[in-house]
Design an enzyme around this catalytic site. Structure first.
Site, short mmCIF file in Angstrom:
data_model
loop_
_atom_site.label_atom_id
_atom_site.label_comp_id
_atom_site.label_asym_id
_atom_site.label_seq_id
_atom_site.Cartn_x
_atom_site.Cartn_y
_atom_site.Cartn_z
N ASP A 29 -1.37 -6.96 7.93
CA ASP A 29 -2.77 -6.58 7.76
C ASP A 29 -3.32 -7.19 6.47
O ASP A 29 -2.92 -8.27 6.09
CB ASP A 29 -2.92 -5.06 7.81
N GLU A 52 5.91 -6.14 7.41
CA GLU A 52 5.46 -4.98 8.18
C GLU A 52 6.17 -4.76 9.50
O GLU A 52 6.29 -3.61 9.96
CB GLU A 52 3.94 -5.08 8.41
N GLY A 59 0.05 -5.01 0.74
CA GLY A 59 -1.22 -4.85 0.04
C GLY A 59 -1.32 -5.71 -1.21
O GLY A 59 -2.43 -6.06 -1.63
N GLY A 92 0.82 -1.20 0.00
CA GLY A 92 0.00 0.00 0.00
C GLY A 92 0.85 1.25 0.00
O GLY A 92 2.08 1.19 0.18
#
Length: 353
Positions: free
Chosen positions: A149, A141, A118, A70
């Protein structure tokens, strides 16, 4: 004077019986921004309603990968002064992740090259996930002060043994065989046959045709040396406290355990503890949406987490690869982590259905 045509950041097109989504930010490794997420959402609706579309195919433009994650630079730049922008991006992204998982038509993702963060969300929730010899897959991450996530707290706990725990905590990148072992992809197709596969898919009329087209070009992936260490991973990453995992790795004494230990020591303590907690909660969850709700609450806490901004600074802004984390493991207390479990806004899904 000849007019210059600028292609959109997501190229949406029909190719025979398939609807194609081509992520088109190659200079940014096809990293997702809010415009792209909205384009994907609109295209999924359009293709789902079109009776002439049998399946959806997602690919990345350029030579380097499907998607590197992302747009964390946007969140870094807006997070302190305009936190609502980051919150809205995550909200819309997670809803798309859920839609992909529940999509009514075959959703095919070609995970060629870099697939991170993402990029995992727009691929590993699909019904048909294809890796190649060039696949470099990671959920990195914890190295930027964030956490796993995009529904990874649902996906990773469903890998065999503790392999998902290992991937989520270390952020290590893996190749095709390990991705398939982790149940994050289904098939290996040599990159030289992707064009052939795409042509076959365009002629597909049913879900059975899609599966047959993939089988026709699939083969066994190259062996992964990482999978030789599964017994160490299962033994050392089975604990529910990060401190116990570190102690187990140190006690193991193997070169592999030592490398994992040193890698974990470079990660944010807050990120490690939050990620492990979410992975364990995900293991006990009944649905992906439960995990996404939990992740969304954690993202709201990230907007005031100094480790997130420091991690992005070190990895993306200044690129010195030398983050200075705010606290150590002993200081990352349950009280400190509690703020990552609160969502004072609207839930993503009514009733976590």
């Amino acid at each position: 004077m000849e007019m210059q045509t600028t292609l959109p950041e997501v190229i949406v097109e029909r190719q025979g019986a398939i609807g194609r989504l081509r992520l088109n930010r190659p200079r940014a490794l096809n990293s997702l921004n809010r415009t792209m997420i909205r384009a994907i959402a609109a295209a999924l609706t359009e293709f789902e309603r079109d009776p002439e579309i049998a399946a959806v195919l997602v690919t990345g433009e350029g030579e380097r990968g499907l998607c590197a994650g992302g747009d964390i630079r946007m969140i870094y730049e807006s997070g302190r002064e305009r936190p609502e922008e980051g919150a809205q991006f995550w909200r819309e992204e997670f809803i798309v992740n859920s839609r992909i998982s529940a999509y009514s038509k075959p959703y095919i993702a070609i995970m060629d090259g870099i697939v991170m963060g993402g990029g995992v969300g727009v691929s590993s929730h699909g019904s048909h996930r294809i890796v190649t010899e060039r696949t470099r897959f990671a959920m990195p991450e914890t190295g930027i002060g964030y956490f796993t996530d995009v529904g990874a707290t649902w996906l990773l706990p469903r890998a065999p043994g503790e392999f998902g725990t290992y991937l989520g905590l270390t952020g290590r990148d893996i190749g095709a065989a390990a991705v398939i072992h982790a149940r994050l992809a289904d098939s290996f197709v040599p990159s030289e046959r992707i064009g052939e596969l795409t042509a076959s898919l365009s002629a597909s009329a049913t879900a059975d045709d899609v599966s047959a087209a993939i089988r026709a070009v699939s083969s066994e992936p190259p062996a992964s040396a990482l999978l030789d260490h599964l017994s160490v991973i299962d033994r050392c990453f089975a604990f529910d406290a990060v401190e116990e995992i570190l102690a187990a790795l140190e006690k193991d004494g193997s070169d592999f355990a030592g490398e994992a230990l040193e890698l974990l020591k470079t990660r944010s303590a807050i990120s490690l503890k939050l990620t492990l907690s979410l992975l364990r909660a995900g293991r006990a969850s009944a649905t992906l949406n439960e995990c996404l709700e939990r992740e969304y609450a954690a993202t709201l806490g990230m907007l005031s987490n100094p480790d997130f901004y420091e991690g992005v600074r070190a990895a993306v802004i200044d690129k010195d690869r030398n983050p200075k984390w705010s606290v150590g493991l002993s200081e990352a207390t349950p009280e400190m982590l509690a703020r990552f479990g609160r969502n004072d806004g609207a839930p993503l899904f009514a009733g976590n259905a």
